[in-house]
Write a protein that holds these residues in place. Sequence first.
Motif, PDB file in Angstrom:
ATOM      1  N   LEU A   1     -11.425   3.666   7.248  1.00 17.07           N
ATOM      2  CA  LEU A   1     -10.227   4.145   7.929  1.00 17.07           C
ATOM      3  C   LEU A   1      -9.169   3.049   8.031  1.00 17.07           C
ATOM      4  O   LEU A   1      -7.978   3.280   7.786  1.00 17.07           O
ATOM      5  N   GLU A   2      -9.594   1.852   8.363  1.00 12.51           N
ATOM      6  CA  GLU A   2      -8.642   0.744   8.495  1.00 12.51           C
ATOM      7  C   GLU A   2      -8.042   0.375   7.146  1.00 12.51           C
ATOM      8  O   GLU A   2      -6.849   0.048   7.050  1.00 12.51           O
ATOM      9  N   ALA A   3      -8.841   0.437   6.083  1.00 12.12           N
ATOM     10  CA  ALA A   3      -8.325   0.148   4.741  1.00 12.12           C
ATOM     11  C   ALA A   3      -7.300   1.199   4.329  1.00 12.12           C
ATOM     12  O   ALA A   3      -6.281   0.875   3.693  1.00 12.12           O
ATOM     13  N   HIS A   4      -7.554   2.438   4.706  1.00  7.78           N
ATOM     14  CA  HIS A   4      -6.595   3.494   4.368  1.00  7.78           C
ATOM     15  C   HIS A   4      -5.279   3.282   5.106  1.00  7.78           C
ATOM     16  O   HIS A   4      -4.202   3.440   4.515  1.00  7.78           O
ATOM     17  N   VAL A   5      -5.352   2.940   6.364  1.00 11.77           N
ATOM     18  CA  VAL A   5      -4.129   2.701   7.130  1.00 11.77           C
ATOM     19  C   VAL A   5      -3.365   1.509   6.549  1.00 11.77           C
ATOM     20  O   VAL A   5      -2.131   1.520   6.511  1.00 11.77           O
ATOM     21  N   ALA A   6      -4.081   0.509   6.071  1.00 15.05           N
ATOM     22  CA  ALA A   6      -3.417  -0.629   5.426  1.00 15.05           C
ATOM     23  C   ALA A   6      -2.667  -0.155   4.175  1.00 15.05           C
ATOM     24  O   ALA A   6      -1.558  -0.632   3.889  1.00 15.05           O
ATOM     25  N   SER A   7      -3.260   0.786   3.438  1.00 19.06           N
ATOM     26  CA  SER A   7      -2.577   1.354   2.269  1.00 19.06           C
ATOM     27  C   SER A   7      -1.324   2.116   2.695  1.00 19.06           C
ATOM     28  O   SER A   7      -0.300   2.083   2.007  1.00 19.06           O
ATOM     29  N   GLU A   8      -1.405   2.817   3.818  1.00 25.34           N
ATOM     30  CA  GLU A   8      -0.236   3.525   4.338  1.00 25.34           C
ATOM     31  C   GLU A   8       0.891   2.542   4.643  1.00 25.34           C
ATOM     32  O   GLU A   8       2.063   2.787   4.318  1.00 25.34           O
ATOM     33  N   GLU A   9       0.537   1.431   5.271  1.00 20.37           N
ATOM     34  CA  GLU A   9       1.543   0.421   5.624  1.00 20.37           C
ATOM     35  C   GLU A   9       2.193  -0.156   4.371  1.00 20.37           C
ATOM     36  O   GLU A   9       3.413  -0.355   4.324  1.00 20.37           O
ATOM     37  N   GLU A  10       1.386  -0.419   3.347  1.00 25.58           N
ATOM     38  CA  GLU A  10       1.918  -0.967   2.107  1.00 25.58           C
ATOM     39  C   GLU A  10       2.844   0.031   1.427  1.00 25.58           C
ATOM     40  O   GLU A  10       3.912  -0.328   0.919  1.00 25.58           O
TER      41      GLU A  10
ATOM     42  N   SER B   1       7.186   6.874   8.748  1.00 23.30           N
ATOM     43  CA  SER B   1       5.824   6.545   8.334  1.00 23.30           C
ATOM     44  C   SER B   1       5.242   5.451   9.225  1.00 23.30           C
ATOM     45  O   SER B   1       4.056   5.423   9.508  1.00 23.30           O
ATOM     46  N   GLU B   2       6.097   4.543   9.687  1.00 24.63           N
ATOM     47  CA  GLU B   2       5.632   3.458  10.542  1.00 24.63           C
ATOM     48  C   GLU B   2       5.042   4.016  11.835  1.00 24.63           C
ATOM     49  O   GLU B   2       4.012   3.573  12.319  1.00 24.63           O
ATOM     50  N   CYS B   3       5.720   5.022  12.399  1.00 26.26           N
ATOM     51  CA  CYS B   3       5.226   5.649  13.619  1.00 26.26           C
ATOM     52  C   CYS B   3       3.879   6.310  13.360  1.00 26.26           C
ATOM     53  O   CYS B   3       2.949   6.198  14.146  1.00 26.26           O
ATOM     54  N   ALA B   4       3.767   7.014  12.233  1.00 24.29           N
ATOM     55  CA  ALA B   4       2.520   7.684  11.898  1.00 24.29           C
ATOM     56  C   ALA B   4       1.384   6.680  11.734  1.00 24.29           C
ATOM     57  O   ALA B   4       0.269   6.915  12.185  1.00 24.29           O
ATOM     58  N   VAL B   5       1.674   5.557  11.105  1.00 25.30           N
ATOM     59  CA  VAL B   5       0.655   4.529  10.918  1.00 25.30           C
ATOM     60  C   VAL B   5       0.193   4.001  12.268  1.00 25.30           C
ATOM     61  O   VAL B   5      -1.003   3.814  12.505  1.00 25.30           O
ATOM     62  N   SER B   6       1.126   3.779  13.179  1.00 27.22           N
ATOM     63  CA  SER B   6       0.779   3.307  14.514  1.00 27.22           C
ATOM     64  C   SER B   6      -0.119   4.311  15.230  1.00 27.22           C
ATOM     65  O   SER B   6      -1.101   3.932  15.879  1.00 27.22           O
ATOM     66  N   GLU B   7       0.198   5.600  15.104  1.00 31.76           N
ATOM     67  CA  GLU B   7      -0.622   6.633  15.736  1.00 31.76           C
ATOM     68  C   GLU B   7      -2.014   6.675  15.122  1.00 31.76           C
ATOM     69  O   GLU B   7      -3.011   6.898  15.827  1.00 31.76           O
ATOM     70  N   HIS B   8      -2.088   6.484  13.816  1.00 25.11           N
ATOM     71  CA  HIS B   8      -3.390   6.479  13.148  1.00 25.11           C
ATOM     72  C   HIS B   8      -4.232   5.302  13.622  1.00 25.11           C
ATOM     73  O   HIS B   8      -5.446   5.438  13.827  1.00 25.11           O
ATOM     74  N   ARG B   9      -3.622   4.144  13.791  1.00 25.45           N
ATOM     75  CA  ARG B   9      -4.367   2.981  14.286  1.00 25.45           C
ATOM     76  C   ARG B   9      -4.875   3.224  15.706  1.00 25.45           C
ATOM     77  O   ARG B   9      -6.012   2.850  16.050  1.00 25.45           O
ATOM     78  N   ASP B  10      -4.045   3.837  16.541  1.00 23.55           N
ATOM     79  CA  ASP B  10      -4.471   4.138  17.903  1.00 23.55           C
ATOM     80  C   ASP B  10      -5.668   5.083  17.898  1.00 23.55           C
ATOM     81  O   ASP B  10      -6.597   4.945  18.707  1.00 23.55           O
ATOM     82  N   LEU B  11      -5.650   6.038  16.992  1.00 24.23           N
ATOM     83  CA  LEU B  11      -6.738   7.004  16.917  1.00 24.23           C
ATOM     84  C   LEU B  11      -8.035   6.341  16.468  1.00 24.23           C
ATOM     85  O   LEU B  11      -9.117   6.626  17.011  1.00 24.23           O
TER      86      LEU B  11
END
Length: 256
Positions: free
Chosen positions: A117-126, A179-189
Motif C-alpha cells: 500500500l505504501e509503495a502504491h501511494v509513493a507511485s501516486e505521489e510520483e 491528487s495531492e489531497c487524495a494521496v494524503s487521504e490514502h496515507r491516513d487510511l
Amino acid sequence: MDPDIAPDTVSAGPGHRSSLVYRALRRAIIEQALAPGAKLPEDAIGEQFGVSRTLVREALARLASEGLVEHRPNRGAAVAYPSLEEARDVFSVRRAMEMLAVEELCGRLNPDAIARLEAHVASEEEAHRRGGLESIRLAGEFHLLLAELTGNAVLNRYINELASRCSLILAIYGRPHSSECAVSEHRDLISALAAGDAQRCRRLMDDHLGAVMERALISPRPERDIRDVLARYADAEGLLAAAPAPRTTRKRRTAS
C-alpha cells in the motif's frame, strides 16, 4: 490489481492479444483519455493495435461486461455514458462495498500488505509530480488494491467494477480533483488500518468517497481521433501497429 498478462506474452496467441487490447482500452477509459460517449470503431482500434476486428470485438465485449462500454443498435460500441441517476446508485453501492473492505482489513494487515500500500501511494505521489492522466488511474487503483488484500474474491470483483464505473462518472459529472489531497487521504487510511482503528477507518473512507461524490459538473472535453488517443496505450502494451497510411479527407461533391 490488474489480472492481465504482461506485455512480453503478446506473441503467445490471439487470446493474449485480446487481453492486451482490453487492458490498453481499459486504461485509456479509466485515465479519461477516451471520454464517456466516445465512439469505439473496431476498424480504427484494430488498425492502431495491429490486431483483427475479432480480437477488438472480444475486448469490447469484456469491457461491456464491466459497464465501461455500451453497444448501441446500428451505431456500434462506445464508451459508456452513465446517467446522473445511475451515477448516484453506483456511488451509493461503492461506498457500502468499500466500507466492508476496510472493516475486513482493519488491524489485519501484515507488514507485506502495508508495504504494498505504501509503495502504491509513493507511485501516486510520483505521478502527481509528473502531471498527466496517470495519477487518475493510480488513485483508483489504490482502492482496487485494498479490495484485493481482503482476499474476498466476490468483494474484489464488485469493487473493481464499481471503481471503474466511478471513473466514467467523474469524467462526466466531476471536476478535476487534487491528487495531492487524495494521496494524503490514502496515507491516513493506511495508518488507521495498520493501527486497527476501525472507527477512524470507516470515517476516513466514508469522508473520502463522499467528497468525491459531491464534486461539481464540468464542461465536456472535445472529442479526439481515437487513433491519436490510443497510440501511447498501444505502445505501452507492445501492440503498436505499423504506421498507417496518412488519412485523407474526402472532398464533398457539390451540386452543379
